[in-house]
Design an enzyme around this catalytic site. Structure first.
Site, PDB file in Angstrom:
ATOM      1  N   LYS A  10     129.627 -14.196 -30.827  1.00 41.19           N
ATOM      2  CA  LYS A  10     129.195 -14.442 -29.445  1.00 41.19           C
ATOM      3  C   LYS A  10     129.010 -15.931 -29.142  1.00 41.19           C
ATOM      4  O   LYS A  10     129.212 -16.364 -28.012  1.00 41.19           O
ATOM      5  CB  LYS A  10     127.911 -13.667 -29.132  1.00 41.19           C
ATOM      6  CG  LYS A  10     128.135 -12.151 -29.083  1.00 41.19           C
ATOM      7  CD  LYS A  10     126.874 -11.405 -28.678  1.00 41.19           C
ATOM      8  CE  LYS A  10     127.119  -9.903 -28.733  1.00 41.19           C
ATOM      9  NZ  LYS A  10     125.960  -9.128 -28.262  1.00 41.19           N
ATOM     10  N   GLU A  63     126.372 -18.062 -15.080  1.00 44.52           N
ATOM     11  CA  GLU A  63     125.053 -18.674 -15.277  1.00 44.52           C
ATOM     12  C   GLU A  63     124.301 -17.961 -16.409  1.00 44.52           C
ATOM     13  O   GLU A  63     123.632 -18.596 -17.226  1.00 44.52           O
ATOM     14  CB  GLU A  63     124.260 -18.609 -13.959  1.00 44.52           C
ATOM     15  CG  GLU A  63     122.862 -19.186 -14.012  1.00 44.52           C
ATOM     16  CD  GLU A  63     122.820 -20.667 -14.443  1.00 44.52           C
ATOM     17  OE1 GLU A  63     123.853 -21.356 -14.380  1.00 44.52           O
ATOM     18  OE2 GLU A  63     121.729 -21.112 -14.863  1.00 44.52           O
TER      19      GLU A  63
END
Ligand code: ATR
Length: 280
Positions: free
Chosen positions: A69, A81
């Site tokens: 990730k 965001e």
């Protein structure tokens, strides 16, 4: 490098037990979308070339799981965001001119707590246990959901403090009291307790005392199956409502699917089906 020919896939290592291909196949069936979603085992040292080969083969997007990730976040050309706040991405979307990264884990958790567990986060005190990638992926959406207080407790206090510092302005903007502490220094009681540590996986004890559970608390482990069993048994033994991470898994997938296809799948139906499959 070659990859199997999928439109979408989950990339991870290990990845063979991932439920994502099953979930996305059901989403596609139920929404009438034509797509092939596969699973891609990625060598530990070859995340970037695997993504590049996947895109060269026509891949349109992928989910990213452990341990990639952070690499997915750094690979992206544009960021949502919430991925920026998490500094980790679980969803990549191939767009003209680049790769967009998102993190749908937090939205998945919030959706599961509010829609499936029926517990509103607004105005509640929430304890987030852990400060690794899993915790980082959900903190901003939990703040945005309107929690009154969020305490981030971690074995390594420095990591909790760094995570909290990164979210301090967001918390202030939402009127959320956000603080960091060690596992043995948690004060107060919490209506929602979220376990984002790998402690159950390691077979360790639940790392906080049961006094953190307010009467009628909801206790959520972000994992499911045997990895969540210890935490869920602890929560039930102390009068809390226990919930595993299966709903979060389906809801984060639904967010990814909506991002890729512009269509929101019927996640409650798929969660009920998956629950029946998993619980046998
Ligand atoms: P993930 O991406 O799953 O969050 P990670 O980034 O390695 O994985 O983070 C693992 C989290 O579980 C961390 O919060 C870790 O605590 P430290 O930051 O102190 O390492 C926590 N953790 C792992 N094993 C634990 C244990 N036995 N007791 C308490 N916390 C544990």
């Amino acid at each position: 490098m070659t990859t199997d020919s999928f439109d979408y896939c989950v990339m991870g290592n290990p990845v063979q037990h991932s439920r994502s291909p099953w979930i996305h196949a059901r989403f596609a069936e139920l929404t009438g979308q034509q797509l092939v979603y596969g699973r891609q085992l990625v060598p530990l040292d070859a995340f970037v070339p695997t993504v590049q080969a996947f895109i060269a083969d026509g891949g349109q997007g992928c989910n990213v799981t452990v341990p990639f990730k952070f690499e997915a976040f750094h690979l992206a050309t544009t960021l949502s965001e919430r991925a920026r706040m998490a500094q980790a991405a679980n969803t990549l979307h191939v767009r003209p001119g680049g790769i967009h990264a998102d993190n749908t884990d937090g939205a998945g958790l919030v959706q599961d707590i509010q829609q499936h567990a029926g517990v509103s986060i607004a105005g509640r005190d929430l304890l987030l246990i852990g400060a690794g990638g899993a915790a980082a992926g959900v903190l901003a959406p939990l703040i945005e959901a309107g929690a009154r207080r969020i305490a981030v407790a971690n074995r390594t206090v420095d990591k909790a403090q760094a995570l909290v510092a990164r979210h301090a302005a967001l918390a202030t903007g939402h009127g959320c009291q956000l603080d960091a502490c060690g596992l043995d220094a948690v004060t107060g009681q919490f209506g929602i307790v979220v376990n984002a540590t790998a402690s159950s996986l390691a077979g360790a004890q639940v790392p906080v005392p049961a006094t953190v559970l307010a009467p009628g608390a909801l206790a959520v482990d972000m994992m499911y199956g045997p990895a969540a069993a210890g935490f869920l048994a602890w929560a039930r033994a102390h009068g809390a409502t226990a919930r595993d991470g299966l709903g979060m898994l389906v809801e984060q997938a639904a967010e990814s699917f909506a991002l890729w296809r512009g269509v929101r799948p019927p996640s409650a139906t798929v969660l009920a089906e998956l629950r029946a499959l998993v619980d046998g």
